[in-house]
Write an enzyme that holds these catalytic residues in place. Structure first.
Site, PDB file in Angstrom:
ATOM      1  N   ASN A  13     -14.326 -10.940 -78.543  1.00 51.69           N
ATOM      2  CA  ASN A  13     -15.354 -11.371 -77.600  1.00 51.69           C
ATOM      3  C   ASN A  13     -15.542 -12.882 -77.773  1.00 51.69           C
ATOM      4  O   ASN A  13     -16.177 -13.312 -78.731  1.00 51.69           O
ATOM      5  CB  ASN A  13     -16.659 -10.607 -77.897  1.00 51.69           C
ATOM      6  CG  ASN A  13     -17.813 -11.084 -77.031  1.00 51.69           C
ATOM      7  OD1 ASN A  13     -17.621 -11.852 -76.087  1.00 51.69           O
ATOM      8  ND2 ASN A  13     -19.022 -10.632 -77.355  1.00 51.69           N
ATOM      9  N   TRP A  14     -14.963 -13.631 -76.855  1.00 53.75           N
ATOM     10  CA  TRP A  14     -15.044 -15.095 -76.982  1.00 53.75           C
ATOM     11  C   TRP A  14     -16.446 -15.614 -76.696  1.00 53.75           C
ATOM     12  O   TRP A  14     -16.738 -16.765 -76.931  1.00 53.75           O
ATOM     13  CB  TRP A  14     -14.050 -15.759 -76.020  1.00 53.75           C
ATOM     14  CG  TRP A  14     -12.620 -15.679 -76.456  1.00 53.75           C
ATOM     15  CD1 TRP A  14     -12.110 -14.909 -77.458  1.00 53.75           C
ATOM     16  CD2 TRP A  14     -11.503 -16.402 -75.902  1.00 53.75           C
ATOM     17  NE1 TRP A  14     -10.758 -15.103 -77.567  1.00 53.75           N
ATOM     18  CE2 TRP A  14     -10.355 -16.016 -76.626  1.00 53.75           C
ATOM     19  CE3 TRP A  14     -11.366 -17.330 -74.874  1.00 53.75           C
ATOM     20  CZ2 TRP A  14      -9.082 -16.534 -76.346  1.00 53.75           C
ATOM     21  CZ3 TRP A  14     -10.101 -17.830 -74.588  1.00 53.75           C
ATOM     22  CH2 TRP A  14      -8.974 -17.448 -75.325  1.00 53.75           C
ATOM     23  N   HIS A  92     -24.295  -5.835 -74.868  1.00 57.96           N
ATOM     24  CA  HIS A  92     -24.242  -6.689 -76.062  1.00 57.96           C
ATOM     25  C   HIS A  92     -25.662  -7.162 -76.385  1.00 57.96           C
ATOM     26  O   HIS A  92     -26.442  -7.456 -75.486  1.00 57.96           O
ATOM     27  CB  HIS A  92     -23.305  -7.878 -75.808  1.00 57.96           C
ATOM     28  CG  HIS A  92     -22.974  -8.600 -77.073  1.00 57.96           C
ATOM     29  ND1 HIS A  92     -23.866  -9.455 -77.679  1.00 57.96           N
ATOM     30  CD2 HIS A  92     -21.873  -8.567 -77.863  1.00 57.96           C
ATOM     31  CE1 HIS A  92     -23.315  -9.922 -78.792  1.00 57.96           C
ATOM     32  NE2 HIS A  92     -22.108  -9.401 -78.935  1.00 57.96           N
ATOM     33  N   GLU A 164     -22.963  -2.945 -83.570  1.00 61.50           N
ATOM     34  CA  GLU A 164     -23.086  -4.350 -83.948  1.00 61.50           C
ATOM     35  C   GLU A 164     -24.517  -4.625 -84.434  1.00 61.50           C
ATOM     36  O   GLU A 164     -25.415  -4.890 -83.609  1.00 61.50           O
ATOM     37  CB  GLU A 164     -22.791  -5.250 -82.746  1.00 61.50           C
ATOM     38  CG  GLU A 164     -21.383  -5.153 -82.216  1.00 61.50           C
ATOM     39  CD  GLU A 164     -20.953  -6.454 -81.526  1.00 61.50           C
ATOM     40  OE1 GLU A 164     -19.883  -6.941 -81.851  1.00 61.50           O
ATOM     41  OE2 GLU A 164     -21.711  -6.973 -80.686  1.00 61.50           O
ATOM     42  N   SER A 209     -19.660 -10.510 -87.898  1.00 60.85           N
ATOM     43  CA  SER A 209     -19.059 -11.329 -88.964  1.00 60.85           C
ATOM     44  C   SER A 209     -17.802 -10.707 -89.572  1.00 60.85           C
ATOM     45  O   SER A 209     -17.576 -10.823 -90.780  1.00 60.85           O
ATOM     46  CB  SER A 209     -20.099 -11.644 -90.049  1.00 60.85           C
ATOM     47  OG  SER A 209     -21.155 -12.411 -89.509  1.00 60.85           O
ATOM     48  N   GLY A 230     -16.347 -11.625 -82.794  1.00 56.60           N
ATOM     49  CA  GLY A 230     -16.863 -12.817 -82.115  1.00 56.60           C
ATOM     50  C   GLY A 230     -16.167 -14.069 -82.621  1.00 56.60           C
ATOM     51  O   GLY A 230     -15.043 -14.377 -82.230  1.00 56.60           O
ATOM     52  N   GLY A 231     -16.810 -14.781 -83.510  1.00 54.79           N
ATOM     53  CA  GLY A 231     -16.322 -16.075 -83.991  1.00 54.79           C
ATOM     54  C   GLY A 231     -14.855 -16.075 -84.401  1.00 54.79           C
ATOM     55  O   GLY A 231     -14.097 -16.984 -84.024  1.00 54.79           O
TER      56      GLY A 231
HETATM   57  P1  13P Z   1     -19.363 -12.449 -84.808  1.00 51.49           P
HETATM   58  O1  13P Z   1     -18.027 -11.845 -85.151  1.00 51.49           O
HETATM   59  O2  13P Z   1     -19.284 -13.929 -84.499  1.00 51.49           O
HETATM   60  O3  13P Z   1     -20.399 -12.134 -85.836  1.00 51.49           O
HETATM   61  O4  13P Z   1     -19.844 -11.778 -83.429  1.00 51.49           O
HETATM   62  C1  13P Z   1     -19.786 -10.395 -83.296  1.00 51.49           C
HETATM   63  C2  13P Z   1     -20.065 -10.077 -81.893  1.00 51.49           C
HETATM   64  O5  13P Z   1     -21.156 -10.284 -81.390  1.00 51.49           O
HETATM   65  C3  13P Z   1     -18.954  -9.529 -81.088  1.00 51.49           C
HETATM   66  O6  13P Z   1     -19.395  -9.044 -79.880  1.00 51.49           O
END
Ligand code: 13P
Length: 248
Positions: A13-14, A92, A164, A209, A230-231
């Site tokens: 998820n960018w 989300h 999440e 994370s 995410g990141g």
């Molecule tokens: P991170 O991996 O940056 O914690 O984000 C997770 C996320 O929200 C994916 O949808």
């Protein structure tokens, strides 16, 4: 009962990140790797969709709950489908917070996506204060039950769940493998009360994370079927490491 094999899924998820060069970097990195053991999905911001090759499986980060009409800024499930999008992230926590999406609105979006044969990635998860108050399981149950009420349990065989925890998103504070497993197992057992077959086969991803360094430990848990990233999905090498950590 036969133990089902759930093919792992890793989705990146960018969010509102990335740029044109990243599209190429990511594609090239993934193309060079042997990723036959799992499904990989990239969910970039909408303008980048057309830059990906058709070999890449794409997901959207949002969809309108309406089919069409005067809804400035919104994108319909039909439009996503027209452009080859296969998945869509729904519910989300960032959209629940920033755009005030209620459980009911999320349920309508899931229904709209399913009608267009898109695979929703339905996100659920609690804040730190909800966890601390001991209401974690009630909270997640309400998030899931609103969707069951809207589309019926049988339709859950056409969607993916993502747990999440909000306190783990973008904080570097990953849920421990045991914490993730506890909630994933709870979700599966909750679904099993309504339909054992659906519960046994549904994929439940963990998000919050996840990095190359912790993915294997998380993915090795019995009820963790991959991740929503995410990141780390903005770093082609780290994202690839996460994909390679999926259960073989
Ligand atoms: P991170 O991996 O940056 O914690 O984000 C997770 C996320 O929200 C994916 O949808």
């Amino acid at each position: 009962m036969e133990v089902p094999t759930r093919r792992p899924l890793v989705a990146g998820n960018w969010k509102m990140n990335g740029d044109k060069p990243l599209v190429d970097l990511m594609q090239n990195r993934l193309e060079q790797a042997d990723l036959k053991h799992l499904d990989v999905v990239i969910c970039p911001p909408f303008p980048y969709f057309g830059l990906f090759k058709s070999t890449m499986t794409l997901g959207a980060q949002n969809v309108s709950s309406f089919d069409s009409g005067a809804h400035t800024g919104e994108i319909s499930a039909k439009m996503l489908q027209e452009f080859g999008c296969r998945y869509v992230i729904v519910g989300h926590s960032e959209r629940r917070a920033d755009n005030h999406e209620s459980n009911q609105e999320v349920a309508l979006k899931v229904a709209t996506a399913l009608n267009m044969k898109l695979m929703p990635i339905l996100c659920v998860g609690e804040s730190e204060s909800i966890r601390d108050s001991g209401k974690l399981f009630d909270y997640i149950t309400a998030q899931i039950d609103a969707v069951i009420k809207q589309v019926g349990i049988a339709k859950f065989s056409d969607l993916v769940l993502a747990y999440e925890p909000i306190w783990a998103i973008g904080t570097g504070k990953t849920a421990s493998p045991a914490q993730a497993q506890e909630v994933h197992q709870f979700i599966r057992e909750h679904l099993a009360k309504k339909n054992a077959d659906v519960a046994a086969n549904i994929k439940i991803l963990y998000g919050g994370s996840v990095k190359g360094s912790n993915a294997q430990e998380l993915f090795s848990q019995k009820d963790v079927d991959g991740g929503l990233i995410g990141g780390a999905s903005l770093d082609p090498q780290d994202f690839l490491s996460i994909c390679l950590a999926a259960k073989q």
